[in-house]
Motif scaffolding. Structure first.
Motif, PDB file in Angstrom:
ATOM      1  N   GLY A   4       0.778  -1.226   0.000  1.00  0.00           N
ATOM      2  CA  GLY A   4       0.000   0.000   0.000  1.00  0.00           C
ATOM      3  C   GLY A   4       0.812   1.280   0.000  1.00  0.00           C
ATOM      4  O   GLY A   4       0.265   2.364   0.121  1.00  0.00           O
ATOM      5  N   VAL A   5       2.121   1.172  -0.157  1.00  0.00           N
ATOM      6  CA  VAL A   5       2.995   2.342  -0.171  1.00  0.00           C
ATOM      7  C   VAL A   5       3.634   2.466  -1.558  1.00  0.00           C
ATOM      8  O   VAL A   5       4.186   1.492  -2.076  1.00  0.00           O
ATOM      9  CB  VAL A   5       4.095   2.227   0.916  1.00  0.00           C
ATOM     10  N   LEU A   6       3.553   3.647  -2.124  1.00  0.00           N
ATOM     11  CA  LEU A   6       4.184   3.896  -3.415  1.00  0.00           C
ATOM     12  C   LEU A   6       5.692   3.944  -3.240  1.00  0.00           C
ATOM     13  O   LEU A   6       6.215   4.766  -2.495  1.00  0.00           O
ATOM     14  CB  LEU A   6       3.690   5.220  -4.020  1.00  0.00           C
ATOM     15  N   VAL A   7       6.381   3.037  -3.921  1.00  0.00           N
ATOM     16  CA  VAL A   7       7.840   2.995  -3.872  1.00  0.00           C
ATOM     17  C   VAL A   7       8.419   3.853  -4.991  1.00  0.00           C
ATOM     18  O   VAL A   7       9.343   4.627  -4.775  1.00  0.00           O
ATOM     19  CB  VAL A   7       8.351   1.537  -3.979  1.00  0.00           C
ATOM     20  N   GLU A   8       7.844   3.727  -6.191  1.00  0.00           N
ATOM     21  CA  GLU A   8       8.306   4.530  -7.324  1.00  0.00           C
ATOM     22  C   GLU A   8       7.204   4.646  -8.365  1.00  0.00           C
ATOM     23  O   GLU A   8       6.490   3.687  -8.629  1.00  0.00           O
ATOM     24  CB  GLU A   8       9.542   3.906  -7.976  1.00  0.00           C
ATOM     25  N   LYS A   9       7.103   5.825  -8.922  1.00  0.00           N
ATOM     26  CA  LYS A   9       6.231   6.051 -10.077  1.00  0.00           C
ATOM     27  C   LYS A   9       7.146   6.255 -11.272  1.00  0.00           C
ATOM     28  O   LYS A   9       8.072   7.062 -11.223  1.00  0.00           O
ATOM     29  CB  LYS A   9       5.371   7.297  -9.858  1.00  0.00           C
ATOM     30  N   MET A  10       6.892   5.507 -12.327  1.00  0.00           N
ATOM     31  CA  MET A  10       7.653   5.660 -13.560  1.00  0.00           C
ATOM     32  C   MET A  10       6.742   6.311 -14.594  1.00  0.00           C
ATOM     33  O   MET A  10       5.735   5.728 -14.976  1.00  0.00           O
ATOM     34  CB  MET A  10       8.134   4.288 -14.068  1.00  0.00           C
TER      35      MET A  10
END
Length: 169
Positions: free
Chosen positions: A61-67
């Motif tokens: 549920g945690v955004l690690v990376e947006k590409m």
């Protein structure tokens, strides 16, 4: 979480985050004309920057990376150099990525291009990479430009490694 999927960013929101509307009016507004002074926001209101797609790396549920992704194709009618200059928009996209990336804990910019960029004479192949190198002074700036099998392989390999390890790439 829904906002994580966004590929469209309103210019008004980007300006609001930095430098802020009052500061933008004070520093950037034309001195005369229909968009001078307090009318300046009408110039860019209802305008947006759009990226072609996104890949999200999420864990528990945690955004690690947006590409953020851009797709670029080129051709060469005479078999010597890439035709036209339609790809110059990518330089602007890289600068807009700088603004958008600040909204996420980690955000990268990946350009998926066809092999023409590596087969024909063009100014884009080297200059996209120079821009990425210069902009890497920002610790959170990461841009990859893929137009050959090994370049695509590195990006896909990074995604596979992340999936298999369960850790941040």
């Amino acid at each position: 979480m829904r906002a994580w999927l966004s590929c469209r960013f309103n210019v008004t929101d980007l300006v609001g985050a930095y430098p802020g509307e009052p500061e933008a009016i004070q520093r950037y507004a034309p001195e005369t004309g229909p968009y001078s002074g307090p009318n300046y926001p009408a110039m860019y209101g209802n305008r947006r920057t759009t990226f072609d797609d996104t890949i999200l790396l999420e864990e528990k549920g945690v955004l690690v990376e947006k590409m953020l992704l851009e797709y670029k194709t080129a051709k060469s009618s005479r078999g010597v150099a890439i035709d036209g200059n339609a790809h110059e928009r990518l330089s602007f996209q890289a600068l807009q990525y700088l603004e958008v990336a600040t909204r996420y804990p980690s955000c990268s910019f990946v350009v998926f291009a066809n092999g023409a960029f590596a087969r024909y004479k063009n100014k884009y192949h080297v200059n996209f990479r120079i821009q990425a190198d210069r902009l890497s002074v920002f610790s959170w700036f990461r841009m990859e430009h893929c137009c050959t099998g090994p370049e695509y392989g590195r990006v896909i390999g990074r995604l596979i490694d992340w999936i298999c390890s369960g850790a941040q790439p």
